[in-house]
Design a protein around this motif. Structure first.
Motif: not given
Length: 192
Positions: A7-25
């Protein structure tokens, strides 16, 4: 036996999560502010243009700080803790000593005729001077003026400088004008 597909992990939303974490910090992190000088320069007037002229050498206290953080006052090496007293002595000049600044009589509203120093503190630093030493020298010069103003406010108005009205504070400041001339740092040690 047929191979099972991994099974493949859907990594499409990983960039969005990283961007949100960056904004949060970025939003929640606090930055330390650097220490600086709490000074406001007086506004320039036409009157100053007329008075900008060569100053008598007697009226200049040369304060030099080299790249090794050595303090020189009028060519003599000195410790920073001695600077406050030296500045006060230079500005106040009670016996009209020829090695300290000249005094002139001025009529100051609220005080009357008072002898005011023509003294200017000329401050020069080397590019290698540490920021800590620079701030210590600045603080001692300002502290000298604060001591003189405090003493004058007690003598003239019988209360602390901070408790004086704005007009009374201005009168005391005219009695002891803070005249500091700061030259651009020089390259005495050849540092660029």
């Amino acid at each position: 036996m047929a191979g099972r597909a991994t099974p493949e992990v859907n990594a499409g939303s990983m960039a969005d999560i990283a961007f949100l974490l960056l904004i949060f910090f970025l939003v929640t992190t606090t930055m330390n502010s650097d220490a600086g000088l709490q000074r406001r320069l007086p506004p320039w007037t036409q009157e100053q243009k007329a008075t900008d002229q060569e100053v008598n050498q007697r009226n200049v206290l040369m304060v030099l700080v080299n790249g090794r953080d050595w303090l020189m006052v009028n060519g003599q090496r000195m410790d920073v803790i001695q600077l406050r007293e030296k500045v006060m002595e230079f500005v106040e000049n009670p016996q009209n000593n020829l090695s300290f600044s000249e005094r002139t009589v001025k009529n100051i509203p609220g005080i009357g005729n008072v002898e005011v120093s023509k003294g200017v503190i000329s401050l020069q630093n080397d590019r290698g001077t540490s920021y800590k030493m620079y701030m210590e020298v600045q603080n001692e010069i300002v502290a000298a003026y604060n001591v003189l103003r405090e003493k004058a406010s007690q003598e003239k108005f019988g209360k602390k400088f901070d408790l004086l009205s704005e007009d009374e504070q201005e009168a005391i400041k005219k009695m002891y004008p803070q005249q500091i001339s700061e030259a651009n740092p020089r390259n005495a040690a050849g540092v660029k």
